[in-house]
Each structure stands twice: as structure tokens, then as C-alpha cells.
Design an enzyme around this catalytic site. Structure first.
Site: not given
Ligand code: GUN
Length: 286
Positions: A53, A97, A120
Site C-alpha cells: 500500500k 490494518q 477503507d
């Protein structure tokens, strides 16, 4: 029939060029799009995902901040970090995460992220916006799947889509996105009786279970479009999806490979969401 492959790597490269152009355009107006990624603990897979990412941000000119914390970080300290990033004007997207260590309530942490920075798309406000058709960030993996269908010019109107898997991250939002495009949607899961009876009816199948060979050729209607969200290892340790690719590609009209399918699209949609957050910020502060 031999299916055409929907190349997620190639489509990602195309979309990332567009992201890069828009990032540059924003920068000429004095705003550098920024993403903060928080990693807690030393989960091997998470480390790889996070590295990819950050690398993708660098390639498209998005400013990224990677915060690595020991697995012993307290929930209160993590929440404090999220709150600080909520108020940091150089950061337009916040990604924590998952999975988090067991002593931390992941949902509580996600709910602490300001919805306007929830790139997200995991916050309940984002989920609610998707469900009601209001503006908000869509979870990256199902959004990437929709982009792949869009890329092949596939109209979902009146089609029967079967989603296998009901996770909050993929299955449920995927179903909502397909529904929004006027598909008739069936969601199958671990308690579904006779999965094959459902998949054989499908014009589009999205497999998002995390188990090899969930979908085999005998379960697919000739000409169906098959999207494979799975990320598993085969007996030789090679990356594979949920779909028996060799068999199903003889029956389907289109199929996504693993690797090189949905995986790169997930990261691409994270870049798109971060850019869009920065663009919204630019409009709101103009
Ligand atoms: N863990 C596995 N996939 C994801 C993702 O897309 N976002 C976050 N935050 N964690 C993940």
C-alpha cells in the site's frame, strides 16, 4: 468456451495513471493527498499488504505515513493515535490494518476514524451510506470488483449475481454494490444448503470465502462471469484463489486470475478513495 481473463494488474496500471494525474493537479492547488497507515504487531501477511500500500502511494505521488506499533500497544493509545490523525490536515485517509491484536476491539478503533477519512470504507457510517446510496467511501475490494465489471462493459441490470461469502469487508458490501446496479443478488454462505444449485443460476459469481476450490466448473453456468476474491496457497505454496481457475475458465466467459486479478485492484481503489478524500477536502476548504 475459454474465458477471457480480466487483467487486474493492467487495469490497475491504467487507473493508477489517472490517480497520479489527479494527485498532480491537486498538488498544483497546494494540496498533497496523504494516507496514514497504522500497523500493530508483526503479522507477516499484514506487513506485506502494508508495504504494498505504501509503495503504491509512492508510485502515484500520494504522501504516505506508516506507523508501526508493537503488538503490546494499548487500545487507548491506538485510539489516541487515530484521534490525532483525524485532526491532522495533511492526512486525508486513515487505514488501520486488520487484524488487530486480540486485546484491541477492532470495531471500536474503526468507529474512531472520522468517516470523511475512512478510506477503507469500514466505518458504520460508510456502510450505511453504501446501503442507502448516499455519498461515502466504498470498501476497496468489492469496489475493485465493480470496476472490473465496468471495464469489460458488463451491464448488471436484470442479471442474477451470486456472492459467495458474507463478510463485512467483501461479501455484504459487494451485494449492495451489485444491487445498486440493478442486479438480482443472492448471498451464499457457510450455512447455505446446496451452493451449486445457486451458482448454476448465476450470470455473475463473486467468490469471497478464503477457501480453495469453493467454485468448480460443474457449478458454473456456461458464459457466466467469475470474479475470484480469494487469496490462498495451494499444496505447493503457490498463491491461488477460491476458484478452480483451470476448470472454470473452460466454462465462464470472463474470469479474474489470482494473482493479478482483484488483489491489485484493492490497493488501487484505496488510492482512489484517498485521492477523493483529498479532493473533497480541497473543495470544503476552498
Ligand atoms: N486486512 C486485510 N485486508 C484489509 C483491508 O483491506 N484493510 C484493512 N484495514 N485491513 C485489511
Amino acid at each position: 468456451m475459454t474465458a477471457s481473463i480480466i487483467d487486474g494488474s493492467a487495469l490497475s496500471a491504467l487507473l493508477r495513471e489517472q490517480v497520479s494525474d489527479r494527485v498532480n493537479a491537486l498538488q498544483t492547488r497546494g494540496i498533497k493527498a496523504g494516507l496514514a497507515v497504522i500497523l500493530v504487531g508483526d503479522n507477516q501477511a499484514s506487513q506485506v499488504y502494508v508495504r504494498n500500500k505504501v509503495k503504491a502511494c509512492e508510485q502515484t505521488g500520494i504522501h504516505s505515513v506508516l506507523e508501526k506499533h508493537d503488538a503490546t500497544l494499548s487500545e487507548a493509545d491506538l485510539l489516541a493515535r487515530v484521534h490525532a490523525l483525524n485532526h491532522d490536515n495533511s492526512i486525508h485517509g486513515i487505514l488501520v490494518q486488520l487484524p488487530l491484536p486480540a486485546h484491541i476491539d477492532a470495531q471500536k478503533v474503526i468507529e474512531a476514524i472520522a468517516p470523511e477519512k475512512d478510506v477503507d470504507g469500514f466505518h458504520v457510517a460508510s456502510a450505511g451510506a453504501l446501503m442507502t446510496g448516499l455519498p461515502g467511501f466504498w470498501p476497496c475490494t468489492p469496489h475493485g470488483c465493480m470496476k472490473m465489471l465496468e471495464h469489460i462493459g458488463y451491464s448488471l441490470r436484470g442479471k442474477h449475481a451470486v456472492v459467495i461469502g458474507r463478510s463485512n469487508i467483501v461479501g455484504k458490501p459487494m451485494a449492495m454494490m451489485l444491487l445498486q446496479q440493478n442486479a438480482t443478488v443472492t448471498v451464499c454462505h457457510s450455512a447455505t444448503v446446496d451452493l451449486k444449485a445457486h451458482t448454476l443460476q448465476a450470470d455473475v459469481i463473486v467468490a469471497a470465502v478464503g477457501k480453495r476450490n469453493v467454485l468448480t466448473a460443474d457449478m458454473v453456468k456456461p458464459g457466466a462471469v467469475v470474479i475470484d476474491v480469494g487469496m490462498n496457497r495451494d499444496d505447493e505454496g503457490k498463491l491461488c484463489g477460491d476458484v478452480d481457475f483451470a476448470g472454470v475458465s473452460q466454462v465462464a466467459s470472463y474470469i479474474t486470475p489470482v494473482p493479478g486479478g482483484v488483489g491489485p485492484m484493492t490497493i488501487t481503489m484505496l488510492l482512489v478513495n484517498t485521492l477523493e478524500s483529498a479532493e473533497r477536502h480541497a473543495i470544503s476548504t476552498a
